[in-house]
Design a protein around this motif. Structure first.
Motif, PDB file in Angstrom:
ATOM      1  N   ILE A  85       0.825  -1.206   0.000  1.00 60.48           N
ATOM      2  CA  ILE A  85       0.000   0.000   0.000  1.00 60.48           C
ATOM      3  C   ILE A  85       0.862   1.260   0.000  1.00 60.48           C
ATOM      4  N   ASN A  86       1.980   1.218   0.723  1.00 61.24           N
ATOM      5  CA  ASN A  86       2.805   2.420   0.897  1.00 61.24           C
ATOM      6  C   ASN A  86       4.071   2.415   0.043  1.00 61.24           C
ATOM      7  N   ALA A  87       4.120   1.544  -0.953  1.00 60.39           N
ATOM      8  CA  ALA A  87       5.330   1.450  -1.778  1.00 60.39           C
ATOM      9  C   ALA A  87       5.668   2.767  -2.468  1.00 60.39           C
ATOM     10  N   ARG A  88       4.651   3.556  -2.780  1.00 62.02           N
ATOM     11  CA  ARG A  88       4.897   4.815  -3.492  1.00 62.02           C
ATOM     12  C   ARG A  88       5.768   5.772  -2.680  1.00 62.02           C
ATOM     13  N   TYR A  89       5.768   5.640  -1.360  1.00 64.63           N
ATOM     14  CA  TYR A  89       6.567   6.535  -0.535  1.00 64.63           C
ATOM     15  C   TYR A  89       8.069   6.311  -0.710  1.00 64.63           C
ATOM     16  N   PHE A  90       8.458   5.092  -1.121  1.00 62.92           N
ATOM     17  CA  PHE A  90       9.870   4.857  -1.416  1.00 62.92           C
ATOM     18  C   PHE A  90      10.317   5.753  -2.567  1.00 62.92           C
ATOM     19  N   LEU A  91       9.476   5.790  -3.609  1.00 56.32           N
ATOM     20  CA  LEU A  91       9.814   6.597  -4.779  1.00 56.32           C
ATOM     21  C   LEU A  91       9.800   8.090  -4.440  1.00 56.32           C
ATOM     22  N   MET A  92       8.829   8.510  -3.637  1.00 55.34           N
ATOM     23  CA  MET A  92       8.765   9.919  -3.246  1.00 55.34           C
ATOM     24  C   MET A  92       9.998  10.314  -2.430  1.00 55.34           C
ATOM     25  N   SER A  93      10.421   9.423  -1.541  1.00 56.44           N
ATOM     26  CA  SER A  93      11.589   9.719  -0.709  1.00 56.44           C
ATOM     27  C   SER A  93      12.844   9.847  -1.561  1.00 56.44           C
ATOM     28  N   ILE A  94      12.996   8.950  -2.529  1.00 53.09           N
ATOM     29  CA  ILE A  94      14.154   9.016  -3.421  1.00 53.09           C
ATOM     30  C   ILE A  94      14.144  10.319  -4.212  1.00 53.09           C
ATOM     31  N   SER A  95      12.962  10.707  -4.669  1.00 55.49           N
ATOM     32  CA  SER A  95      12.834  11.942  -5.449  1.00 55.49           C
ATOM     33  C   SER A  95      13.210  13.165  -4.619  1.00 55.49           C
ATOM     34  N   LEU A  96      12.673  13.248  -3.393  1.00 60.16           N
ATOM     35  CA  LEU A  96      12.961  14.406  -2.548  1.00 60.16           C
ATOM     36  C   LEU A  96      14.400  14.404  -2.044  1.00 60.16           C
ATOM     37  N   GLN A  98      16.897  13.931  -3.753  1.00 61.00           N
ATOM     38  CA  GLN A  98      17.696  14.639  -4.752  1.00 61.00           C
ATOM     39  C   GLN A  98      17.574  16.156  -4.601  1.00 61.00           C
ATOM     40  N   LYS A  99      16.487  16.603  -3.945  1.00 57.94           N
ATOM     41  CA  LYS A  99      16.277  18.035  -3.763  1.00 57.94           C
ATOM     42  C   LYS A  99      16.757  18.546  -2.401  1.00 57.94           C
ATOM     43  N   ALA A 100      17.111  17.630  -1.518  1.00 55.90           N
ATOM     44  CA  ALA A 100      17.536  18.041  -0.181  1.00 55.90           C
ATOM     45  C   ALA A 100      18.813  18.871  -0.271  1.00 55.90           C
ATOM     46  N   ALA A 101      18.943  19.793   0.660  1.00 55.71           N
ATOM     47  CA  ALA A 101      20.153  20.634   0.693  1.00 55.71           C
ATOM     48  C   ALA A 101      21.394  19.763   0.811  1.00 55.71           C
ATOM     49  N   LEU A 102      22.445  20.171   0.147  1.00 55.06           N
ATOM     50  CA  LEU A 102      23.686  19.403   0.167  1.00 55.06           C
ATOM     51  C   LEU A 102      24.211  19.244   1.598  1.00 55.06           C
ATOM     52  N   HIS A 103      24.771  18.089   1.858  1.00 57.45           N
ATOM     53  CA  HIS A 103      25.381  17.774   3.162  1.00 57.45           C
ATOM     54  C   HIS A 103      24.338  17.708   4.295  1.00 57.45           C
ATOM     55  N   THR A 104      23.066  17.461   3.940  1.00 60.22           N
ATOM     56  CA  THR A 104      22.055  17.255   4.989  1.00 60.22           C
ATOM     57  C   THR A 104      22.339  15.925   5.676  1.00 60.22           C
ATOM     58  N   VAL A 123       3.730  19.510  -2.494  1.00 61.48           N
ATOM     59  CA  VAL A 123       4.155  20.866  -2.167  1.00 61.48           C
ATOM     60  C   VAL A 123       5.679  20.957  -2.167  1.00 61.48           C
ATOM     61  N   ALA A 124       6.345  19.952  -1.603  1.00 64.00           N
ATOM     62  CA  ALA A 124       7.803  19.983  -1.490  1.00 64.00           C
ATOM     63  C   ALA A 124       8.488  19.902  -2.852  1.00 64.00           C
ATOM     64  N   ILE A 125       7.977  19.051  -3.729  1.00 58.55           N
ATOM     65  CA  ILE A 125       8.629  18.863  -5.021  1.00 58.55           C
ATOM     66  C   ILE A 125       8.463  20.092  -5.909  1.00 58.55           C
ATOM     67  N   SER A 126       7.434  20.878  -5.642  1.00 55.61           N
ATOM     68  CA  SER A 126       7.210  22.081  -6.439  1.00 55.61           C
ATOM     69  C   SER A 126       7.978  23.294  -5.899  1.00 55.61           C
ATOM     70  N   GLU A 127       8.584  23.153  -4.724  1.00 55.53           N
ATOM     71  CA  GLU A 127       9.362  24.243  -4.138  1.00 55.53           C
ATOM     72  C   GLU A 127      10.632  24.484  -4.958  1.00 55.53           C
ATOM     73  N   LYS A 128      10.911  25.717  -5.245  1.00 53.64           N
ATOM     74  CA  LYS A 128      12.092  26.039  -6.037  1.00 53.64           C
ATOM     75  C   LYS A 128      13.360  25.902  -5.202  1.00 53.64           C
ATOM     76  N   GLY A 129      14.400  25.429  -5.834  1.00 49.08           N
ATOM     77  CA  GLY A 129      15.677  25.311  -5.155  1.00 49.08           C
ATOM     78  C   GLY A 129      15.763  24.099  -4.239  1.00 49.08           C
ATOM     79  N   ARG A 130      16.807  24.058  -3.450  1.00 53.76           N
ATOM     80  CA  ARG A 130      17.031  22.955  -2.523  1.00 53.76           C
ATOM     81  C   ARG A 130      16.076  23.004  -1.349  1.00 53.76           C
ATOM     82  N   LEU A 131      15.740  21.831  -0.821  1.00 47.61           N
ATOM     83  CA  LEU A 131      14.844  21.759   0.330  1.00 47.61           C
ATOM     84  C   LEU A 131      15.652  21.905   1.610  1.00 47.61           C
ATOM     85  N   ARG A 132      15.371  22.946   2.357  1.00 53.60           N
ATOM     86  CA  ARG A 132      16.044  23.170   3.636  1.00 53.60           C
ATOM     87  C   ARG A 132      15.309  22.405   4.733  1.00 53.60           C
ATOM     88  N   PHE A 133      16.063  21.896   5.686  1.00 52.49           N
ATOM     89  CA  PHE A 133      15.502  21.072   6.758  1.00 52.49           C
ATOM     90  C   PHE A 133      14.453  21.835   7.563  1.00 52.49           C
TER      91      PHE A 133
END
Length: 242
Positions: A85-96, A98-104, A123-133
């Motif tokens: 049921i929750n397999a899609r979250y693996f793919l979402m986590s991998i995707s995000l 790549q957007k996480a701030a470097l050296h997080t 909402v997170a994937i549409s945010e411009k730039g790197r994702l800050r913690f």
């Protein structure tokens, strides 16, 4: 950047994330109230239902998992059902990731992964730039609070309202899922066939004597895998749809 400037920056990021999460938090409160009612009907206590929402944060997974737990399903059955049921979250986590701030650091990435849901991911994937913690934590904390408090409120209502009324309110869960797949089925023929086939197989597993050897959890697993594989084979997505 001075320590004061750093703390101010982190606070601003956190508040910006919270602001973006307000619509999600309000929606989660309403949906999780239905889960709280359903959980009490199934046999959970208010505390158990609330803690479940706090540590899992998944709608379909919680509904299915609660039913299996209260029915006395095996641990293997429960784990397999949740993985599918929750397999899609693996793919979402991998995707995000790549957007996480470097050296997080890893522990921060794990906290960010804990809060990934369909809406938070959108909402997170549409945010411009790197994702800050700090921004991600602001985006996550509101929906987590809404989901958890909604479950508590729904469970409390189930514990205080008349039984007949609670049983009626429990139908809100099914209304939520109908509201999700009916519009999609109207717009897409593959989705329509998918829903139709899933419903047909569910009825078959429920009524066919030869299939009564399968419990509810294993039925969900088999139906999900079979229907998903068949639809992927019959209606593969074109390159333009990727």
């Amino acid at each position: 950047m001075t320590e004061h400037e750093y703390k101010t920056d982190q606070r601003s990021l956190f508040l910006a994330g919270m602001k973006a999460s307000i619509p999600i938090a309000l929606g989660y409160f309403a949906v999780s109230a239905a889960y709280g009612m359903a959980a009490i009907i199934e046999g959970m206590t208010i505390t158990q239902a609330t803690v479940t929402s706090l540590i899992t944060l998944t709608s379909a997974g919680q509904f299915a998992g609660t039913t299996l737990i209260c029915a006395g399903a095996s641990l293997v059955e429960l784990i397999l059902t949740q993985l599918i049921i929750n397999a899609r979250y693996f793919l979402m986590s991998i995707s995000l990731a790549q957007k996480a701030a470097l050296h997080t650091p890893l522990w921060k990435r794990m906290l960010m992964a804990y809060g990934i849901t369909d809406e938070i991911y959108a909402v997170a994937i549409s945010e411009k730039g790197r994702l800050r913690f700090a921004w991600m934590m602001g985006l996550i904390v509101g929906p987590v609070a809404g989901w958890t408090l909604g479950t508590w409120a729904g469970g409390l209502a189930s514990a205080t309202l008349p039984t007949d009324l609670v049983n009626c309110l429990g139908l809100a869960m099914y209304g939520m899922f109908i509201a999700i797949f009916i519009p999609a089925a109207k717009k897409s023929r593959p989705v329509f066939y998918c829903v139709l086939l899933a419903c047909g197989l569910s009825c078959l597993f429920a009524w066919a004597p030869a299939l009564q050897i399968f419990s509810g959890g294993y039925s969900i697993i088999i139906i999900t895998v079979v229907v998903s594989a068949l639809m992927a084979w019959l209606f593969p997505r074109s390159e333009d749809e990727q």
